[in-house]
Write a protein that holds these residues in place. Structure first.
Motif, PDB file in Angstrom:
ATOM      1  N   GLU A   1      34.231  33.860  42.535  1.00  0.00           N
ATOM      2  CA  GLU A   1      33.404  34.701  43.391  1.00  0.00           C
ATOM      3  C   GLU A   1      31.918  34.406  43.169  1.00  0.00           C
ATOM      4  O   GLU A   1      31.494  34.172  42.027  1.00  0.00           O
ATOM      5  CB  GLU A   1      33.650  36.183  43.099  1.00  0.00           C
ATOM      6  CG  GLU A   1      35.009  36.676  43.540  1.00  0.00           C
ATOM      7  CD  GLU A   1      35.136  38.182  43.362  1.00  0.00           C
ATOM      8  OE1 GLU A   1      35.595  38.850  44.309  1.00  0.00           O
ATOM      9  OE2 GLU A   1      34.779  38.676  42.287  1.00  0.00           O
TER      10      GLU A   1
ATOM     11  N   THR B   1      34.626  44.397  56.218  1.00  0.00           N
ATOM     12  CA  THR B   1      34.558  43.523  55.054  1.00  0.00           C
ATOM     13  C   THR B   1      34.982  44.264  53.794  1.00  0.00           C
ATOM     14  O   THR B   1      35.704  43.733  52.946  1.00  0.00           O
ATOM     15  CB  THR B   1      33.132  42.966  54.882  1.00  0.00           C
ATOM     16  OG1 THR B   1      32.707  42.357  56.102  1.00  0.00           O
ATOM     17  CG2 THR B   1      33.088  41.919  53.775  1.00  0.00           C
TER      18      THR B   1
ATOM     19  N   MET C   1      41.049  38.888  47.002  1.00  0.00           N
ATOM     20  CA  MET C   1      40.019  38.590  46.012  1.00  0.00           C
ATOM     21  C   MET C   1      39.839  37.084  45.973  1.00  0.00           C
ATOM     22  O   MET C   1      40.713  36.333  46.420  1.00  0.00           O
ATOM     23  CB  MET C   1      40.395  39.128  44.633  1.00  0.00           C
ATOM     24  CG  MET C   1      41.669  38.547  44.046  1.00  0.00           C
ATOM     25  SD  MET C   1      42.068  39.227  42.419  1.00  0.00           S
ATOM     26  CE  MET C   1      40.692  38.630  41.456  1.00  0.00           C
TER      27      MET C   1
ATOM     28  N   SER D   1      44.743  40.656  46.335  1.00  0.00           N
ATOM     29  CA  SER D   1      44.197  41.412  45.212  1.00  0.00           C
ATOM     30  C   SER D   1      45.329  42.071  44.429  1.00  0.00           C
ATOM     31  O   SER D   1      46.433  42.258  44.952  1.00  0.00           O
ATOM     32  CB  SER D   1      43.239  42.489  45.725  1.00  0.00           C
ATOM     33  OG  SER D   1      43.973  43.524  46.360  1.00  0.00           O
TER      34      SER D   1
ATOM     35  N   ASN E   1      33.169  48.160  44.751  1.00  0.00           N
ATOM     36  CA  ASN E   1      33.240  47.940  46.196  1.00  0.00           C
ATOM     37  C   ASN E   1      32.520  49.052  46.951  1.00  0.00           C
ATOM     38  O   ASN E   1      31.800  48.798  47.926  1.00  0.00           O
ATOM     39  CB  ASN E   1      34.700  47.875  46.647  1.00  0.00           C
ATOM     40  CG  ASN E   1      35.367  46.565  46.274  1.00  0.00           C
ATOM     41  OD1 ASN E   1      34.701  45.594  45.920  1.00  0.00           O
ATOM     42  ND2 ASN E   1      36.687  46.539  46.331  1.00  0.00           N
TER      43      ASN E   1
ATOM     44  N   PHE F   1      38.151  43.314  51.281  1.00  0.00           N
ATOM     45  CA  PHE F   1      38.057  42.994  49.861  1.00  0.00           C
ATOM     46  C   PHE F   1      38.824  43.980  48.984  1.00  0.00           C
ATOM     47  O   PHE F   1      38.771  43.888  47.764  1.00  0.00           O
ATOM     48  CB  PHE F   1      36.592  42.870  49.440  1.00  0.00           C
ATOM     49  CG  PHE F   1      36.023  41.518  49.750  1.00  0.00           C
ATOM     50  CD1 PHE F   1      36.138  40.478  48.853  1.00  0.00           C
ATOM     51  CD2 PHE F   1      35.418  41.270  50.973  1.00  0.00           C
ATOM     52  CE1 PHE F   1      35.631  39.220  49.150  1.00  0.00           C
ATOM     53  CE2 PHE F   1      34.914  40.020  51.284  1.00  0.00           C
ATOM     54  CZ  PHE F   1      35.026  38.988  50.369  1.00  0.00           C
TER      55      PHE F   1
END
Length: 275
Positions: A180, A168, A176, A226, A138, A172
């Motif tokens: 993806e 963003t 999740m 997540s 990330n 994230f």
């Protein structure tokens, strides 16, 4: 008569920048997580500074989208979980309008140093994926977008896009997608188009990738909390200030008189891990 020397900037400005840099790194490093309450007084006490540079640093972080300021409640790191999907989609929609233009301009205006930095971000992201280190991936993704946006050389575009990209990234951490889109392969295509100074191709690929992201976000049942968000067990998107705040340290603290009239002059140095 010799020219006068420029006035030394106020200590408060230097402190504000140092406090900003520290908090910025803690948030982007996910050591201070989404939903966490950032208490001005607690940060000031931990760093041995007055409240003024902390307040100013928090305002600057709010301008970047990394902090939400609430009257009478204080500062919180934004948390955008599955229940905030509409806001996440809107953020990515705005990026989908602007980032293709940034990629097009990057192809036209970048220099060799910027391209090298973009390559480093790609390498770091690929390495993080190979290790299964999602937080590292990330951060590398955020760095890729940051450099690409800077390559555009357009000050207003950079100012508008940065908060959207930060938001963003924080989203994230809390969500999740079970299915993806493949982002890093797309970013390499964008990189190659930028390196070849093909603005149309860079713009088209960036737009195509973000359209895939939006499709994945809108797919029913595809967005879930997540593992990091579930493990935190957050309720209502708000968390109390953590012990991490009490452990914050500046790299170095010069003796001075605080702006609030609270005299703290002891020099302080952090441990290598910043805690």
């Amino acid at each position: 008569m010799p020219p006068s020397r420029p006035a030394r900037p106020p200590v408060a400005v230097t402190l504000e920048k140092r406090v900003f840099d520290l908090l910025n790194a803690e948030i982007l490093g996910l050591r201070l997580g989404p939903g966490e309450h950032i208490v001005t007084e607690a940060v000031a006490e931990a760093l041995g500074v007055s409240r003024l540079p902390v307040r100013e640093a928090l305002r600057s972080l709010a301008g970047r989208g990394l902090i939400d300021m609430h009257a009478h409640r204080g500062a919180f790191i934004p948390r955008l979980g599955p229940e905030d999907l509409d806001r996440i989609v809107e953020t990515v929609e705005a990026r989908a309008r602007l980032e293709p233009w940034a990629a097009e301009r990057a192809a036209e205006h970048h220099d060799a140093d910027q391209l090298a930095a973009l390559d480093r971000a790609l390498e770091q992201g690929s390495d993080a994926l190979a290790r299964g280190a999602r937080p590292d991936a990330n951060r590398a993704h955020r760095e890729f977008l940051r450099i690409l946006t800077l390559m555009s050389g357009h000050a207003t575009l950079i100012e508008v896009l940065e908060p959207l990209q930060y938001r963003t990234m924080l989203a994230f951490v809390s969500i999740m997608m079970t299915a993806e889109p493949e982002g890093w392969a797309s970013h390499r295509v964008v990189r190659d188009a930028v390196a070849g100074r093909d603005g149309a191709a860079a713009s088209a690929e960036m737009g195509r990738h973000l359209a895939e992201v939006l499709d994945a976000l809108r797919r029913p049942g595809n967005v879930v909390p997540s593992p990091m968000d579930r493990a935190a067990g957050r309720k209502g998107g708000r968390r109390p200030a953590s012990h991490r705040i009490k452990a914050l340290r500046l790299d170095e603290q010069e003796p001075r008189a605080d702006e609030d009239g609270e005299g703290r002059g002891a020099a302080r140095r952090s441990r290598p891990d910043g805690s």
